[in-house]
Design a protein around this motif. Structure first.
Motif, mmCIF file in Angstrom:
data_model
loop_
_atom_site.group_PDB
_atom_site.id
_atom_site.type_symbol
_atom_site.label_atom_id
_atom_site.label_comp_id
_atom_site.label_asym_id
_atom_site.label_seq_id
_atom_site.Cartn_x
_atom_site.Cartn_y
_atom_site.Cartn_z
ATOM 1 N N LYS A 1 0.919 -1.171 -0.065
ATOM 2 C CA LYS A 1 0.035 -0.003 -0.053
ATOM 3 C C LYS A 1 0.779 1.223 -0.144
ATOM 4 C CE LYS A 1 -3.654 -1.658 2.482
ATOM 5 N NZ LYS A 1 -4.169 -2.085 3.806
ATOM 6 N N LEU A 2 1.879 1.150 0.606
ATOM 7 C CA LEU A 2 2.825 2.273 0.757
ATOM 8 C C LEU A 2 3.660 2.703 -0.313
ATOM 9 C CD1 LEU A 2 4.206 4.373 3.193
ATOM 10 C CD2 LEU A 2 5.799 2.795 3.344
ATOM 11 N N THR A 3 4.288 1.653 -1.247
ATOM 12 C CA THR A 3 5.164 1.670 -2.091
ATOM 13 C C THR A 3 4.796 0.847 -3.392
ATOM 14 O OG1 THR A 3 7.606 1.480 -2.752
ATOM 15 C CG2 THR A 3 6.630 0.073 -0.898
ATOM 16 N N LYS A 4 5.196 1.624 -4.640
ATOM 17 C CA LYS A 4 5.050 0.696 -5.748
ATOM 18 C C LYS A 4 6.452 0.439 -6.596
ATOM 19 C CE LYS A 4 0.857 1.051 -5.474
ATOM 20 N NZ LYS A 4 0.378 -0.277 -4.271
ATOM 21 N N SER A 5 7.572 1.322 -6.067
ATOM 22 C CA SER A 5 8.740 0.905 -6.621
ATOM 23 C C SER A 5 10.076 1.058 -5.660
ATOM 24 C CB SER A 5 8.864 1.786 -7.921
ATOM 25 O OG SER A 5 10.323 1.955 -8.289
ATOM 26 N N PRO A 6 10.021 0.202 -4.746
ATOM 27 C CA PRO A 6 11.126 0.267 -3.796
ATOM 28 C C PRO A 6 12.642 -0.143 -4.185
ATOM 29 C CG PRO A 6 9.896 -1.852 -3.435
ATOM 30 C CD PRO A 6 9.244 -1.101 -4.550
ATOM 31 N N LEU A 7 13.519 0.546 -3.681
ATOM 32 C CA LEU A 7 14.736 -0.091 -3.880
ATOM 33 C C LEU A 7 15.244 -0.762 -2.513
ATOM 34 C CD1 LEU A 7 17.611 0.375 -5.545
ATOM 35 C CD2 LEU A 7 18.417 1.833 -3.495
ATOM 36 N N ILE A 8 15.713 -1.789 -2.625
ATOM 37 C CA ILE A 8 16.215 -2.685 -1.655
ATOM 38 C C ILE A 8 17.643 -2.439 -1.362
ATOM 39 C CG2 ILE A 8 16.355 -5.189 -0.430
ATOM 40 C CD1 ILE A 8 14.296 -5.937 -2.541
ATOM 41 N N LEU A 9 18.086 -1.986 -0.082
ATOM 42 C CA LEU A 9 19.562 -1.383 0.194
ATOM 43 C C LEU A 9 20.084 -2.710 1.048
ATOM 44 C CD1 LEU A 9 21.597 0.649 0.020
ATOM 45 C CD2 LEU A 9 20.788 1.702 1.782
ATOM 46 N N GLY A 10 21.311 -3.111 0.771
ATOM 47 C CA GLY A 10 21.900 -3.941 1.648
ATOM 48 C C GLY A 10 23.431 -3.965 1.588
ATOM 49 N N ARG A 11 23.975 -4.729 2.150
ATOM 50 C CA ARG A 11 25.504 -4.927 2.081
ATOM 51 C C ARG A 11 26.191 -6.420 2.008
ATOM 52 N NH1 ARG A 11 29.913 -1.853 6.023
ATOM 53 N NH2 ARG A 11 29.053 -2.954 7.698
ATOM 54 N N GLY A 12 26.195 -7.009 3.099
ATOM 55 C CA GLY A 12 27.142 -8.130 3.239
ATOM 56 C C GLY A 12 26.510 -9.353 2.263
ATOM 57 N N ILE A 13 27.475 -10.222 1.781
ATOM 58 C CA ILE A 13 27.088 -11.363 1.111
ATOM 59 C C ILE A 13 26.143 -12.373 1.937
ATOM 60 C CG2 ILE A 13 28.617 -11.282 -1.005
ATOM 61 C CD1 ILE A 13 30.087 -13.252 0.944
ATOM 62 N N ASN A 14 26.536 -12.281 3.294
ATOM 63 C CA ASN A 14 26.022 -13.312 4.117
ATOM 64 C C ASN A 14 24.287 -13.183 4.261
ATOM 65 O OD1 ASN A 14 28.479 -14.230 4.780
ATOM 66 N ND2 ASN A 14 28.466 -12.781 6.679
ATOM 67 N N THR A 15 23.951 -11.993 3.904
ATOM 68 C CA THR A 15 22.527 -11.723 4.097
ATOM 69 C C THR A 15 21.847 -11.547 2.583
ATOM 70 O OG1 THR A 15 23.144 -9.415 4.097
ATOM 71 C CG2 THR A 15 22.528 -10.467 6.213
ATOM 72 N N ASN A 16 22.592 -12.082 1.581
ATOM 73 C CA ASN A 16 22.294 -12.092 0.120
ATOM 74 C C ASN A 16 20.927 -12.908 -0.053
ATOM 75 O OD1 ASN A 16 23.680 -10.339 -1.222
ATOM 76 N ND2 ASN A 16 24.961 -11.647 -2.186
ATOM 77 N N ASN A 17 20.870 -14.120 0.627
ATOM 78 C CA ASN A 17 19.913 -14.890 0.544
ATOM 79 C C ASN A 17 18.413 -14.233 1.036
ATOM 80 O OD1 ASN A 17 21.210 -17.028 -0.547
ATOM 81 N ND2 ASN A 17 21.483 -18.217 1.305
ATOM 82 N N LEU A 18 18.562 -13.359 2.086
ATOM 83 C CA LEU A 18 17.410 -13.017 2.738
ATOM 84 C C LEU A 18 16.950 -11.834 1.888
ATOM 85 C CD1 LEU A 18 18.341 -13.081 6.783
ATOM 86 C CD2 LEU A 18 16.484 -14.305 5.477
ATOM 87 N N ARG A 19 17.841 -11.039 1.409
ATOM 88 C CA ARG A 19 17.644 -9.844 0.569
ATOM 89 C C ARG A 19 16.886 -10.768 -0.914
ATOM 90 N NH1 ARG A 19 21.618 -7.427 2.783
ATOM 91 N NH2 ARG A 19 23.112 -8.053 1.205
ATOM 92 N N ASN A 20 17.603 -11.638 -1.350
ATOM 93 C CA ASN A 20 16.881 -12.386 -2.587
ATOM 94 C C ASN A 20 15.390 -12.519 -2.364
ATOM 95 O OD1 ASN A 20 18.770 -11.951 -4.334
ATOM 96 N ND2 ASN A 20 19.756 -14.072 -3.683
ATOM 97 N N LYS A 21 15.146 -13.266 -0.950
ATOM 98 C CA LYS A 21 13.680 -13.677 -0.614
ATOM 99 C C LYS A 21 12.859 -12.306 -0.705
ATOM 100 C CE LYS A 21 10.981 -14.911 3.392
ATOM 101 N NZ LYS A 21 10.048 -15.304 2.619
#
Ligand SMILES: [Zn+2]
Length: 363
Positions: free
Chosen positions: A25-45
């Motif tokens: 409801k809040l956003t139609k086009s978000p940018l996901i911001l991250g950093r470390g490769i250890n959390t890549n899986n979660l950001r992919n999800k």
């Protein structure tokens, strides 16, 4: 104006899934911001889940730190692609960058902490560093994140070291706010200080069980991660800038000026700063309880595998003018050290650190 908390908070197992209708409801086009490769899986999800909601999603990672180089690069990406929100998914540096960028561009920030290492998912504050990780300044933002998603399933995937770091950072709230702000006649500030005391007690009771125990069916773990990621943020929100950081963070900021091959987490450095603050209180403010507090904290910090000296942070203070550099930065004009209710000079910092490190080398 004071922004006390995020507008909406989702917490517990599967908080992320529960937040999706609200986010769409809040956003139609978000940018996901991250950093470390250890959390890549979660950001992919996160990416896939948002795509499945028919959102136009993009992602970008910090290259260095919460620094101006990364901030301006990510800002450009958002402007070029017309993103209408930032979803910051990571640790403190990612959350701080996401909040700062969203504030600059006047778009909402959704914070998704992926560890319990800080309360940055909650607060209206960003710490800015150089690319090399040297603290520059903290910036007050107009508001806390629009949505905070504190998903326990995500937090479970983080290394236990991040939890220990979060505990040290949250413990500092009581020791810093009570000494800087106990005479302020503002009810909210007083209440915030008392919450930080209860928060400390909870961490002293549950911290070790949380660190060593299971995730599932472990109330100590749940209480501890929420204490670090949520309650610590609430203390900052209610107490505002009057509920201040003091020597522990001032010394943290100074220690980050020395560039070392191994990077340490924010709370790991703050923990060492906290022990040094208590030494200062003992030496300069005749605080008779300080030594007892130090001993109590040392027991917990050892159980949590936290560093307890600057030496254990990979810095020999007796080499390369390191002690001088740390004392200099701790006592710079804009330092939080001056929120202490007693006079502090550079020589006090030199003395307390030298004594502390020398004693530790001997024992
Ligand atoms: Zn902190």
């Amino acid at each position: 104006m004071q922004s006390i908390s995020p507008e909406t908070i989702f917490r517990g197992n599967y908080a992320w899934e529960k937040s999706l209708p609200h986010i769409t409801k809040l956003t139609k086009s978000p940018l996901i911001l991250g950093r470390g490769i250890n959390t890549n899986n979660l950001r992919n999800k996160i990416f896939i889940d948002l795509k499945n909601q028919n959102l136009k999603v993009n992602s970008s990672n910090l290259q260095f730190d919460c620094c101006y180089e990364d901030i301006s690069r990510v800002k450009d990406i958002i402007l070029r692609n017309n993103h209408d929100s930032v979803i910051a998914a990571g640790g403190g540096k990612v959350l701080d960058s996401g909040k700062y960028i969203a504030d600059c561009l006047n778009i909402p920030c959704i914070s998704v902490p992926l560890s319990a290492s800080t309360c940055a998912g909650w607060t209206a504050l960003s710490n800015i560093y150089t690319k090399e990780g040297q603290f520059i300044k903290d910036v007050a933002l107009r508001s806390c994140p629009k949505i905070l998603v504190y998903d326990h399933k995500f937090i479970q995937t983080a290394p236990s070291r991040t939890l220990a770091s979060g505990i040290a950072d949250a413990l500092a709230k009581w020791y810093e706010s009570s000494i800087t702000s106990s005479t302020i006649e503002d009810g909210l500030v007083q209440q915030a200080i008392q919450i930080s005391r209860v928060l400390r007690d909870q961490l002293l009771i549950d911290g070790e069980k949380a660190f060593k125990g299971e995730f599932e069916n472990n109330p100590s773990w749940r209480n501890t991660i929420e204490a670090c990621g949520l309650t610590a943020g609430l203390v900052g929100g209610i107490g505002g800038e009057k509920c201040r950081t003091a020597a522990a963070h001032a010394i943290h900021n100074a220690i980050t000026q020395i560039i070392t091959p191994n990077k340490f987490l924010h709370g790991e450095i703050v923990g060492v700063g906290l022990l040094l603050q208590l030494k200062l209180e003992e030496m300069k403010n005749n605080n008779k309880l300080a030594d007892q507090s130090i001993r109590q904290l040392l027991v917990l910090m050892k159980e949590l595998n936290l560093p307890t000296t600057i030496g254990q942070l990979g810095i020999n203070v007796f080499e390369n003018d390191n002690l001088e550099k740390i004392a200099e930065f701790t006592c710079r004009d804009t330092s939080e050290i001056y929120f202490l209710p007693f006079e502090i000079h550079k020589r006090d910092i030199v003395e307390v650190i030298a004594n502390f490190e020398q004693h530790k080398i001997k024992t």
